[in-house]
Design an enzyme around this catalytic site. Structure first.
Site: not given
Ligand code: FPP
Length: 237
Positions: A11, A15, A24, A59, A185
């Site tokens: 993940d 960011r 991205r 996704n 998570r």
């Protein structure tokens, strides 16, 4: 003891890119580099099973251009890295639904699995178009159909019978699940298989992950006291 099976939720590509003023797609490309480093490091560390969450069934809801970038990266990863993986004795397996995939992608997945089927040094499991609820539902459907056809007695069905209909049939459960980027998570990843997994959440984004982060996660795992619902050995009186 080292984990036999590590699963990773990679993940934070987006960011990582945003923090650098990059698109991205650059984050995902850097994510593939991190993946290469990690597979090598896991092999050198003697990890027998490595599962990576490459594309989830959720996704698809990302913008079309990003989905297409991720599909392109999977194509590139298989085309560029398959030969090296094969040379290093890595067996590749894909878990997830094959339905609705573009035909060339579906063919690449079959090629990766069949070329490396006889390898025994390490197993790389790519979760692609994977969602755990979807996997469990497909397994439930399979056992229901077999019961309806009279081939399976629902009263006598065991956990092993059910697990044998999951995509992960024949694989050991993950001992350690690592997630990068600080989120804590599971995001529909290995819900059945993670029953007794240890979790390590790292603050770094996936493109920053490499051999030292892998080693740090393994060290944290080795400090854990795994009891599988029982009690610690020294507490037995
Ligand atoms: C999470 O970052 C990452 C993914 C959705 C996919 C992981 C993909 C790769 C590492 C590259 C592709 C590799 C293959 C083999 C297909 P994010 O986009 O959710 O990051 P964010 O939460 O910061 O936006």
């Amino acid at each position: 003891m080292k984990p036999a099976h590590i699963a990773i939720i990679m993940d934070g590509n987006g960011r990582w890119a945003r923090a650098r003023g990059l698109p991205r797609s650059a984050g995902h490309r850097a994510g593939v580099e991190a993946l290469r480093r990690t597979v090598r490091a896991a092999g050198e560390t003697g990890i027998r099973w490595l599962t990576i969450y490459a594309f989830s069934s959720e996704n698809w809801s990302r913008p079309k251009s990003e989905v297409s970038d991720l599909m392109g990266l999977l194509r590139l990863f298989i085309r560029r890295d398959l030969a090296e993986l094969h040379q290093n004795g890595v067996r590749v397996r894909i878990v997830g639904s094959r339905e609705g995939l573009e035909p060339d992608i579906a063919a690449l997945l079959v090629e990766a699995e069949s070329l490396t089927a006889g390898n025994t040094n390490m197993n790389l499991v790519v979760a692609f178009n994977y969602g755990s609820r979807d996997e469990i539902l497909r397994a439930a459907r399979a056992v229901a159909m077999e019961a309806k056809a009279g081939r399976l007695d629902p009263e006598k069905m065991t956990m092993e019978d059910f697990a044998a209909r999951l995509d992960t049939v024949g694989m050991p459960d993950p001992d350690l699940i690592i997630r990068t980027s600080g989120e804590q998570r599971l995001s529909n990843f290995l819900l059945w298989q993670a029953a007794y997994a240890e979790f390590v959440f790292l603050p770094c984004h996936w493109p920053e992950f490499g051999p030292s982060e892998l080693a740090a996660a393994i060290r944290l795992f080795e400090e854990r006291d795994r009891r599988f619902g029982s009690i610690a050995q020294e507490a037995v009186s």
